[in-house]
Structures are given as C-alpha cells and as structure tokens.
Design an enzyme around this catalytic site. Structure first.
Site, PDB file in Angstrom:
ATOM      1  N   CYS A  43       1.034  -1.132  -0.057  1.00 39.76           N
ATOM      2  CA  CYS A  43      -0.084  -0.036  -0.133  1.00 39.76           C
ATOM      3  C   CYS A  43       0.747   1.097   0.030  1.00 39.76           C
ATOM      4  O   CYS A  43       0.528   2.128  -0.924  1.00 39.76           O
ATOM      5  CB  CYS A  43      -0.792  -0.085   1.248  1.00 39.76           C
ATOM      6  SG  CYS A  43      -1.991   1.522   1.379  1.00 39.76           S
ATOM      7  N   CYS A  48      -1.732   1.606  -3.076  1.00 35.84           N
ATOM      8  CA  CYS A  48      -2.705   2.688  -2.962  1.00 35.84           C
ATOM      9  C   CYS A  48      -2.141   3.922  -2.818  1.00 35.84           C
ATOM     10  O   CYS A  48      -2.772   4.957  -3.176  1.00 35.84           O
ATOM     11  CB  CYS A  48      -3.601   2.154  -2.021  1.00 35.84           C
ATOM     12  SG  CYS A  48      -2.968   1.696  -0.565  1.00 35.84           S
ATOM     13  N   LYS A  51      -0.467   5.540  -5.930  1.00 35.87           N
ATOM     14  CA  LYS A  51      -1.309   5.317  -7.005  1.00 35.87           C
ATOM     15  C   LYS A  51      -2.386   6.515  -6.829  1.00 35.87           C
ATOM     16  O   LYS A  51      -2.844   7.333  -7.742  1.00 35.87           O
ATOM     17  CB  LYS A  51      -2.021   4.053  -7.146  1.00 35.87           C
ATOM     18  CG  LYS A  51      -3.161   4.169  -7.962  1.00 35.87           C
ATOM     19  CD  LYS A  51      -4.250   3.038  -7.747  1.00 35.87           C
ATOM     20  CE  LYS A  51      -4.821   2.956  -6.216  1.00 35.87           C
ATOM     21  NZ  LYS A  51      -5.330   2.034  -5.848  1.00 35.87           N
ATOM     22  N   TYR A 178     -10.130  -3.132 -10.725  1.00 33.71           N
ATOM     23  CA  TYR A 178      -9.923  -1.909  -9.916  1.00 33.71           C
ATOM     24  C   TYR A 178      -8.418  -1.225 -10.420  1.00 33.71           C
ATOM     25  O   TYR A 178      -8.442  -0.094 -10.820  1.00 33.71           O
ATOM     26  CB  TYR A 178     -10.097  -1.778  -8.528  1.00 33.71           C
ATOM     27  CG  TYR A 178      -9.176  -2.427  -7.639  1.00 33.71           C
ATOM     28  CD1 TYR A 178      -8.173  -1.569  -6.970  1.00 33.71           C
ATOM     29  CD2 TYR A 178      -9.155  -3.834  -7.092  1.00 33.71           C
ATOM     30  CE1 TYR A 178      -7.204  -1.998  -6.412  1.00 33.71           C
ATOM     31  CE2 TYR A 178      -8.198  -4.215  -6.512  1.00 33.71           C
ATOM     32  CZ  TYR A 178      -7.454  -3.335  -6.150  1.00 33.71           C
ATOM     33  OH  TYR A 178      -6.297  -4.044  -5.215  1.00 33.71           O
ATOM     34  N   GLU A 182      -8.153   1.971 -12.962  1.00 35.69           N
ATOM     35  CA  GLU A 182      -7.497   2.971 -12.167  1.00 35.69           C
ATOM     36  C   GLU A 182      -6.404   3.681 -13.155  1.00 35.69           C
ATOM     37  O   GLU A 182      -6.333   4.805 -13.331  1.00 35.69           O
ATOM     38  CB  GLU A 182      -7.196   2.684 -10.790  1.00 35.69           C
ATOM     39  CG  GLU A 182      -8.416   2.802  -9.909  1.00 35.69           C
ATOM     40  CD  GLU A 182      -8.076   2.271  -8.389  1.00 35.69           C
ATOM     41  OE1 GLU A 182      -8.818   2.439  -7.498  1.00 35.69           O
ATOM     42  OE2 GLU A 182      -6.719   1.514  -8.289  1.00 35.69           O
ATOM     43  N   HIS A 437     -27.353  21.477   1.346  1.00 38.62           N
ATOM     44  CA  HIS A 437     -27.425  21.939  -0.049  1.00 38.62           C
ATOM     45  C   HIS A 437     -26.558  23.324  -0.355  1.00 38.62           C
ATOM     46  O   HIS A 437     -26.688  24.240   0.527  1.00 38.62           O
ATOM     47  CB  HIS A 437     -28.926  22.644  -0.485  1.00 38.62           C
ATOM     48  CG  HIS A 437     -29.019  22.931  -1.755  1.00 38.62           C
ATOM     49  ND1 HIS A 437     -29.194  22.423  -2.890  1.00 38.62           N
ATOM     50  CD2 HIS A 437     -29.354  24.474  -2.122  1.00 38.62           C
ATOM     51  CE1 HIS A 437     -29.143  22.906  -3.946  1.00 38.62           C
ATOM     52  NE2 HIS A 437     -29.376  24.300  -3.450  1.00 38.62           N
ATOM     53  N   GLU A 442     -26.039  15.653  -1.015  1.00 36.93           N
ATOM     54  CA  GLU A 442     -27.526  15.606  -0.677  1.00 36.93           C
ATOM     55  C   GLU A 442     -28.411  14.768  -1.403  1.00 36.93           C
ATOM     56  O   GLU A 442     -29.310  14.414  -0.837  1.00 36.93           O
ATOM     57  CB  GLU A 442     -28.107  17.313  -0.768  1.00 36.93           C
ATOM     58  CG  GLU A 442     -28.250  17.402  -2.339  1.00 36.93           C
ATOM     59  CD  GLU A 442     -28.649  18.896  -2.345  1.00 36.93           C
ATOM     60  OE1 GLU A 442     -29.819  19.342  -1.972  1.00 36.93           O
ATOM     61  OE2 GLU A 442     -27.929  19.846  -3.137  1.00 36.93           O
TER      62      GLU A 442
END
Length: 448
Positions: A43, A48, A51, A178, A182, A437, A442
């Site tokens: 990682c 990760c 990346k 993934y 990616e 908002h 939302e």
C-alpha cells in the site's frame, strides 16, 4: 515465553504486519519483524498511496480545462512525468521512514532480511541466523500475477509502473479490475492512448452493474479503447523499441508499454510454510480461521497472504485483532460485513453492502432508488459527464442494504454513508435527514 528469543516474530512489514507488531509490543511482547524490501508494504511503497497521488495529478488535466469556464485565464499546460514521478517516490521514501520510526519507537526490532519458516517456532534469516519465537505471524502480502505466453517478459506490473523513465505515448493494460481501470484513467488523463484488454466482456466483476456500466460509458467517451473477449497471443519487441501485441479476436496493436493488472498472488512461495505443516489453498494462500490461526497452532497469518479480502484496512484490522487477542487479553474478530470499497477511476466509484442482484438473490423483495444527475461544477464547465447514485433496500423493512455511486468525490461521500449502512438505518432515516445544499452528497437523502 523465556524459552524463545521473541514472543512474536512477524514476517512482512506491510500494513497488517506493522499494526500487529506495534500493538503486540504495546501489550508488552518482545517483537521482531523481518522485511526483505522496505517497511510499509504494498500500500505505502507500490500500491494505494503512490497510486492515489498519481490520481490527484491526473485530475489536474480536467481541472485546468474546466477552470477556463470559471473565468481563469489558464494557458495550455504541458505535463512533466518525471516531476510527478520523483515527487511521488519522494513521498514514499518519507512514509517508509515514518513506518520504520513507528516500529522502532514501539521497541520492535526491525530485521531487513528475508525470513523463512523452518519450524513451528523457528525462522531462518537470509544470513543463516536462526531465530525462535513463541508465535510466528505471516504478513507477506501478495504480488501481481503475470500471465505466461510468448513475450510476456516485455510487460510490467503495478510494481514497476511508478518508476517509468518516461510517459508512454501508447499503453495496453491487461485486466478489468480496479487496478486496470484506475491506471487506465490515470494514463488517459496524462495524454497516453490507452487500450484495455480483458478475457471477458465485463469490467469490475462483483461491483454494482449500473455503476460499472456507467464507468465503461464514460471511459469510452474519454477515448479509452476496450478489447473484450480477448487473450494475449504474443508480444514482440520491434526494432524501434515499441511492442507489437497480438491478441485473439483483434488486429495486432503497437504500443510503448504493456501493463499487467490481472490479479494478485499470495506471497508464500519459498517461505517453508508447507514444510512446517501450514495448510495452503490451491492459490497458495495461508488457510486461517476466524482467529487468524493457521493449521499450526503457533503460526498465524493476516492480510493479502490469506486471500480473504485484499484491502489494506482489512489487513490492519486483522493485525490489530490478532495482537489484541493473543497478547492483549482482548479477544475479538474482524467483521467482514458491509466493507466499503472504492475504485479511484475517472470519475471514481464507491460502494458498500449488497448490489441489486445480490440483494434480490438474498432477500427476494427489494426496493431500489436512484439519482442520475450532473454535478453543478460539470454543468458550468460544459462537461456532460453524469453521476449516478443507487440505494438498494430490503422492501419489507426499508433497511438500506447497499449503497453505490459514481461521480466526483464518491469515495469521500461513501465513507460517511457507509456508517449508516453498517448501522442498519432505513430509507426513512435517510429521508428524515435535511439535505446539505448545494452539494452532491445531498442526493443521498433525496433519492426517489
């Protein structure tokens, strides 16, 4: 315990191994960890973290174009790959040092050598030194799978992609998970011509179908080429240095780089586990129970080497549970239900819980709510890219059993929403929450 040099010997200083070492030492155990490469694991060193930094860098391609619609007089900008590459690798170096410092501060002995299991309570270091421990923890992670076919040695994996000398003009990415999607998004934003090849006609198998279909649609619009139902036949290096790739069902293609993103394999080869009596499955993963114990009472395993859930946060939790249970007199197990997931594609995806098809198979009767919209920023920027949020509920109780989305900042939004899904909240609970908002988040409390 006094009969052994250490109470715990950990093989592998990745996310799971570091957490287990630190917590066990905090509980008073004498701990050593062996690492043959660098502290931090996949990682931090080659996964990760670097990346995600490339993902941030890639986002500027669209942000700079969009800025003009917001009044900024942005000139046409060039991209310098070595600058980003070197800065990312510099950050990796910094994190490597911090991880090592954390272990040292917690009085964990770091041994920068390869270690193999030579007995139920013994490991042998590359130097020939033998060390004994009351418990041994296998936390060696996994490595990228490279398919075997003529010329496959010309390809690279996610291990090497962070070290490219220059940005390829054309890249062929193998896989549809993934990692493949990616890097397809990253290189496409950098201006590389991206072709993705996959053995089937489905990307991101196991993810919510509507969300992955939306990513495919957007990726095609961005210019990423997909070659489905195709397998490698050969790769040949040409005189000009480029690679000629032959695949089934398609014309040959010439590219500058081939990136394999075809799954990951547990790092157990040559560790001496089978010889020590540790059971491995047909993929080489360490077979463990809910308590992370292997078939040998003194040997445990956590993280990707078990091939249960290949995610960094899971490895960390497994390492924590192991250390607390064995050394802290605080036994507990990892809960694998409703694990949030994200794909840092362009745009990113995120999800938690059951997909619609999984929910129908498990529950029978489900209620589905969606919101398909353009983010406000995309509207003003003149970008037609649409976000999609999908909520899957148990039709009988109204409980939210799945939440899936694709769009700007989807992972950041999903992390908080995953708490609600984990807590078993209902659609009514979402509806009773006042919308924040204007925001994309939302939409979660306005779903119809």
């Amino acid at each position: 315990m006094a009969d052994h040099e250490f109470d715990l010997f950990v093989i592998g200083a990745g996310s799971g191994g570091v957490r287990a070492s630190r917590i066990a030492a905090a509980h008073g155990a004498r701990v050593a960890v062996a690492e043959e490469y660098r502290v931090g694991g996949t990682c931090v060193i080659r996964g990760c973290v670097p990346k995600k930094l490339l993902v941030y860098g890639a986002h500027f391609a669209e942000d700079l174009k969009d800025a003009k619609r917001f009044g900024w007089q942005v000139p046409d900008c060039g991209f310098d790959w070595p600058t980003l590459r070197d800065n990312v690798l510099g950050e990796v170096d910094r994190l490597n040092g911090l991880y090592a410092q954390t272990l040292t501060n917690n009085k964990v002995e770091i041994i920068l050598e390869r270690a193999t299991v030579s007995g139920a309570h013994e490991v042998t270091l590359a130097s020939g030194r033998k060390v004994t421990a009351r418990y041994i923890l296998i936390a060696t992670g996994a490595h990228p799978h490279v398919p075997e076919f003529p010329g496959s040695e010309h390809g690279i994996t996610s291990n090497e992609v962070f070290h490219l000398d220059k940005l390829p003009r054309r890249i062929l990415i193998a896989g549809a998970g993934y990692i493949a999607n990616e890097f397809a998004g990253i290189f496409n934003e950098f201006g590389t011509k991206v072709t993705l090849i996959n053995r089937s006609d489905v990307i991101l198998r196991g993810y919510e179908e509507a969300i992955r279909d939306r990513l495919l649609q957007i990726s095609l619009t961005k210019g990423i080429e997909f070659r489905f139902n195709s397998e490698f036949e050969s790769i040949e290096r040409q005189q000009d240095g480029c690679l000629k790739v032959k695949t089934s069902g398609h014309d040959p293609v010439e590219v500058d780089c081939v990136l394999f993103a075809t799954g990951r394999v547990p790092n157990t080869t040559g560790l001496g586990l089978a010889e020590a009596g540790v059971e491995l499955d047909d993929k080489g993963a360490v077979v463990v129970g809910e308590d992370n114990k292997s078939s040998v009472d003194s040997i445990y395993a956590v993280g990707d080497v078990t091939n249960r859930v290949q995610l960094t946060p899971i490895a960390i939790r497994e390492g924590q549970a192991f250390a607390d249970t064995v050394f802290g007199n605080k036994p507990h197990k990892v809960d694998y239900d409703n694990i949030p997931n994200a794909v840092f594609s362009h745009p990113p995806m995120a999800g938690v819980g059951l997909t619609e098809s999984q929910a129908r198979n498990k529950l029978g009767s489900v209620a589905v709510y969606t919101s398909d919209f353009r983010a406000m920023k995309n509207v003003l920027a003149g970008r037609n890219e649409r976000a999609l949020y999908k909520m899957v509920c148990d039709a009988t109780t109204g409980r939210v059993v799945g939440l899936h989305m694709i769009g700007p900042d989807a992972p950041e939004i999903l992390q908080a929403a995953a708490v609600a899904v984990k807590a078993g909240l209902t659609k009514d609970d979402f509806d009773r929450t006042v919308a924040l908002h204007p925001s994309m988040a939302e939409e979660l409390v306005l779903l119809k």
